[in-house]
Design a protein around this motif. Structure first.
Motif, PDB file in Angstrom:
ATOM      1  N   VAL A  96      -5.002  36.458 -26.159  1.00 17.49           N
ATOM      2  CA  VAL A  96      -5.602  36.519 -24.826  1.00 17.49           C
ATOM      3  C   VAL A  96      -5.659  37.960 -24.340  1.00 17.49           C
ATOM      4  O   VAL A  96      -6.700  38.446 -23.891  1.00 17.49           O
ATOM      5  CB  VAL A  96      -4.824  35.643 -23.826  1.00 17.49           C
ATOM      6  CG1 VAL A  96      -5.447  35.743 -22.427  1.00 17.49           C
ATOM      7  CG2 VAL A  96      -4.796  34.190 -24.282  1.00 17.49           C
ATOM      8  N   HIS A 100      -8.722  41.713 -22.719  1.00 15.58           N
ATOM      9  CA  HIS A 100      -8.665  42.393 -21.425  1.00 15.58           C
ATOM     10  C   HIS A 100      -8.045  43.785 -21.554  1.00 15.58           C
ATOM     11  O   HIS A 100      -7.766  44.424 -20.543  1.00 15.58           O
ATOM     12  CB  HIS A 100      -7.842  41.550 -20.444  1.00 15.58           C
ATOM     13  CG  HIS A 100      -8.417  40.195 -20.193  1.00 15.58           C
ATOM     14  ND1 HIS A 100      -9.156  39.886 -19.069  1.00 15.58           N
ATOM     15  CD2 HIS A 100      -8.384  39.048 -20.945  1.00 15.58           C
ATOM     16  CE1 HIS A 100      -9.537  38.624 -19.129  1.00 15.58           C
ATOM     17  NE2 HIS A 100      -9.085  38.095 -20.255  1.00 15.58           N
ATOM     18  N   ARG A 109     -13.526  42.558 -26.620  1.00 17.06           N
ATOM     19  CA  ARG A 109     -13.791  41.143 -26.895  1.00 17.06           C
ATOM     20  C   ARG A 109     -13.977  40.886 -28.387  1.00 17.06           C
ATOM     21  O   ARG A 109     -13.587  39.833 -28.911  1.00 17.06           O
ATOM     22  CB  ARG A 109     -15.022  40.672 -26.112  1.00 17.06           C
ATOM     23  CG  ARG A 109     -14.783  40.466 -24.628  1.00 17.06           C
ATOM     24  CD  ARG A 109     -13.793  39.358 -24.351  1.00 17.06           C
ATOM     25  NE  ARG A 109     -13.672  39.058 -22.928  1.00 17.06           N
ATOM     26  CZ  ARG A 109     -12.862  38.141 -22.431  1.00 17.06           C
ATOM     27  NH1 ARG A 109     -12.079  37.435 -23.235  1.00 17.06           N
ATOM     28  NH2 ARG A 109     -12.811  37.918 -21.130  1.00 17.06           N
ATOM     29  N   GLN A 112     -10.513  40.795 -29.853  1.00 16.09           N
ATOM     30  CA  GLN A 112      -9.878  39.531 -29.513  1.00 16.09           C
ATOM     31  C   GLN A 112     -10.425  38.369 -30.342  1.00 16.09           C
ATOM     32  O   GLN A 112      -9.651  37.598 -30.940  1.00 16.09           O
ATOM     33  CB  GLN A 112     -10.098  39.229 -28.027  1.00 16.09           C
ATOM     34  CG  GLN A 112      -9.622  37.844 -27.606  1.00 16.09           C
ATOM     35  CD  GLN A 112     -10.139  37.430 -26.236  1.00 16.09           C
ATOM     36  OE1 GLN A 112     -11.215  37.852 -25.811  1.00 16.09           O
ATOM     37  NE2 GLN A 112      -9.372  36.618 -25.526  1.00 16.09           N
ATOM     38  N   ASP A 134      -7.463  32.519 -20.920  1.00 12.99           N
ATOM     39  CA  ASP A 134      -8.392  33.647 -20.887  1.00 12.99           C
ATOM     40  C   ASP A 134      -9.431  33.438 -19.785  1.00 12.99           C
ATOM     41  O   ASP A 134      -9.736  34.339 -18.994  1.00 12.99           O
ATOM     42  CB  ASP A 134      -9.062  33.775 -22.252  1.00 12.99           C
ATOM     43  CG  ASP A 134      -9.910  35.029 -22.397  1.00 12.99           C
ATOM     44  OD1 ASP A 134      -9.973  35.837 -21.445  1.00 12.99           O
ATOM     45  OD2 ASP A 134     -10.519  35.194 -23.468  1.00 12.99           O
ATOM     46  N   LEU A 157      -1.690  37.494 -19.435  1.00 13.07           N
ATOM     47  CA  LEU A 157      -1.964  38.565 -20.406  1.00 13.07           C
ATOM     48  C   LEU A 157      -0.687  39.143 -20.999  1.00 13.07           C
ATOM     49  O   LEU A 157      -0.685  40.252 -21.540  1.00 13.07           O
ATOM     50  CB  LEU A 157      -2.780  39.678 -19.724  1.00 13.07           C
ATOM     51  CG  LEU A 157      -4.068  39.245 -19.026  1.00 13.07           C
ATOM     52  CD1 LEU A 157      -4.786  40.450 -18.433  1.00 13.07           C
ATOM     53  CD2 LEU A 157      -4.986  38.491 -19.974  1.00 13.07           C
ATOM     54  N   TRP A 297     -15.210  30.994 -26.574  1.00 15.31           N
ATOM     55  CA  TRP A 297     -14.102  30.564 -27.433  1.00 15.31           C
ATOM     56  C   TRP A 297     -14.538  29.375 -28.288  1.00 15.31           C
ATOM     57  O   TRP A 297     -14.219  29.324 -29.483  1.00 15.31           O
ATOM     58  CB  TRP A 297     -12.900  30.155 -26.579  1.00 15.31           C
ATOM     59  CG  TRP A 297     -12.001  31.280 -26.162  1.00 15.31           C
ATOM     60  CD1 TRP A 297     -12.248  32.214 -25.209  1.00 15.31           C
ATOM     61  CD2 TRP A 297     -10.698  31.563 -26.692  1.00 15.31           C
ATOM     62  NE1 TRP A 297     -11.174  33.069 -25.095  1.00 15.31           N
ATOM     63  CE2 TRP A 297     -10.210  32.682 -25.988  1.00 15.31           C
ATOM     64  CE3 TRP A 297      -9.892  30.972 -27.655  1.00 15.31           C
ATOM     65  CZ2 TRP A 297      -8.955  33.236 -26.246  1.00 15.31           C
ATOM     66  CZ3 TRP A 297      -8.643  31.513 -27.914  1.00 15.31           C
ATOM     67  CH2 TRP A 297      -8.176  32.632 -27.221  1.00 15.31           C
TER      68      TRP A 297
END
Length: 556
Positions: A96, A100, A109, A112, A134, A157, A297
């Motif tokens: 997660v 960020h 992103r 991630q 998220d 986070l 996701w």
């Protein structure tokens, strides 16, 4: 001596994934690849090890104990061993937090979602509450509610497992599923000045989390009492300071087709303490940033399942012999696998293009055309990859013959679990209608501009791609004003647009790299055809099913 067939094996799912590695080499700065490479190798090894471990043990599922020995209501949910490892892995690898993290700016992103892509299938869908966490972090940041941001964001986070919170997304009710305007959960301000919620939530996929975002209808709403505009978004912490449930009663865990390790609950809210995230209206607008993230996701997790199916089916084809040679050397079997790989390659490029676009928009480096493109591609990518994951999982089972139907080969589990992707975060039809609403405002211009930019490097393949887009644009124009026909054809239109943009992405990659793998994938993908537009009109549909509907509608 009886022959025993060797089963498939998984290599490191990072180093063995040519499409992923080629994507990272092409898109991500070298310094970033060097920094994240060790983590990706470790996650690839974890994926392979988790597959072997899962095959060697009995499957377990979460359990709900509603009462203790003395008759006290406790509603205790026991999660699986893999889920108990989830917090440590999440905080170590930033499933997660990485999205960020400002270190990689617009590439955060991508960082991630590459991690999520490698972890997902090994996680027993622990990624489901991670997606919602998220999304909750994104929605809270967008709300500018500083008190809640300061309260929840450090936990959502967190890089320390003892501090990590999971968030739920409690929207679905028995009356209002996709149609949230039918939400019946009521919010009232009690005598102590706090807001409390009462209602039934029929589908809560992260009830074991520490918080949730949910919609409810305030009783002092100054706006209309009916419809979605009268709903407010509320923040709920699931437990009180002494560890008791915060007015949450667990009625049961759902008995599901797949994702059975994920504890999905049906609950009642009974004077649950809550805080408004924003104004006491227009809650759907506040939840929208969460839905956009969770749909991405869903896209990436669908890709992860496809990739796992293909890795297993391809390895098995090298091990299994029939009619005197391995399956991989049998022309029809090899062609079937190649077709699946081509569809996956196109879907992969689309899914990670959306992930990269999300990063650019969030970092304010995207232009207006890219922002418009993200609004349209998010539902398109989710709906297409969701349907494709089911098809590829089914084909992968078939590629094993009878073994693909045997439970402890693991293949039936992949197929059952894949069925969640076209359902979670909006069914195919719901997303097609979402895309239709975007198209009503923008037309296909965002896609046309994006495709033109992509095909500057690949003019050789522009003919088929431009023709498919033109056909879709013409169909959309011809039926403007005929809402029933537009809605009836929305699914075919959405699939056509998703496949057309994916083809342009594949064409750019093949032209840029000269890679035979991507060139072959593009050729096969184009052979399958881009258009999924149906000739069925609203009148034609009525002639097929209308009589039956009318009979039921008017029957006593």
């Amino acid at each position: 001596m009886d022959f025993v067939q060797a089963g498939p094996e998984l290599a490191n799912q990072y180093s063995d994934d040519r499409i992923l590695r080629a994507y990272l080499a092409r898109v991500v700065p070298a310094s970033m690849r060097a920094e994240i490479g060790t983590d990706l190798e470790a996650l690839g090894a974890h994926a392979a090890q988790a597959w072997r471990a899962a095959r060697s043990r009995e499957s377990v599922e979460p359990t709900l104990t509603q009462w203790d020995a003395w008759g006290n209501r406790i509603d205790c949910i026991e999660i699986t061993p893999v889920w108990r490892e989830g917090a440590a892995l999440t905080t170590r690898y930033g499933f997660v937090a990485a999205g960020h993290d400002s270190r990689f700016s617009e590439f955060a992103r991508i960082d991630q979602f590459v991690r999520v892509y490698l972890y997902h299938v090994a996680s027993e869908f622990y990624t489901c509450p991670l997606a919602m966490s998220d999304g909750a972090a994104t929605a809270l940041k967008a709300s500018a509610n500083e008190a809640l941001i300061q309260r929840a964001l450090p936990h959502l986070l967190a890089r320390d497992p003892s501090q990590l919170w999971l968030s739920g997304q409690w929207m679905t009710e028995t009356r209002g599923g996709s149609d949230v305007s039918a939400t019946e959960t009521a919010a009232h301000r009690s005598s102590d000045g706090h807001w409390r919620l009462r209602g039934r939530k029929w589908f809560t996929s992260a009830v074991v989390g520490e918080m949730a975002l949910t919609l409810a209808r305030p009783d002092v709403n100054p706006h209309a009492r009916e419809g979605a505009d009268a709903l407010a978004l509320f923040y709920v912490e699931t437990r009180t300071s002494d560890g008791r449930w915060n007015g949450v009663r667990i009625d049961r865990l759902k008995d599901k087709l797949g994702t059975r390790e994920l504890p999905t609950a049906e609950i009642h809210l009974e004077d649950t303490l809550a805080e408004p995230v924003g104004e006491l209206a227009h809650g759907v607008r506040l939840i929208a940033p969460m839905l956009n993230v969770t749909r991405t996701w869903n896209t990436i997790c669908a890709l992860a399942t496809m990739r796992r199916c293909l890795a297993l089916a391809t390895d098995y084809a090298r091990r299994r012999e029939a009619f005197g040679r391995p399956l991989i050397e049998q022309p029809l079997h090899a062609a079937t696998l190649a077709s699946m790989h081509a569809e996956f390659a196109a879907a992969f490029e689309l899914g990670f293009f959306v992930a990269g676009l999300l990063g650019r928009v969030e970092c304010n480096v995207a232009d207006d055309d890219e922002r418009a493109l993200l609004r349209l591609l998010t539902p398109l990518a989710k709906l297409w990859t969701g349907k494709l994951a089911v098809r590829i999982a089914s084909e992968a089972c078939e590629a094993f013959g009878g073994a693909g139907y045997i439970e402890n080969t693991g293949m039936p589990l992949l197929l059952r679990d894949a069925q969640v992707y076209p359902i979670w975060e909006g069914t195919t039809n719901v997303l097609a209608l979402d895309a239709l609403r975007v198209l009503a405002k923008t037309g296909v211009d965002p896609l046309r501009i994006g495709i033109q930019n992509l095909l500057r490097a690949a003019p050789a393949h522009s003919g088929a791609i431009d023709a498919a887009l033109a056909t879709a644009a013409r169909w959309l124009h011809e039926h403007t004003g005929d809402r029933d026909t537009l809605e009836a054809g929305a699914r075919g239109l959405a699939l056509t647009l998703a496949r057309t943009f994916a083809a342009a992405l594949l064409a750019r990659v093949a032209a840029h790299t000269g890679d035979a793998m991507h060139g072959a994938a593009l050729a096969l993908f184009l052979d399958h055809g881009l258009s999924r537009l149906s000739g069925a009109s609203a009148t034609g549909i009525e002639s097929l099913i209308g009589a039956g509907l009318n009979e039921r509608r008017h029957s006593p």
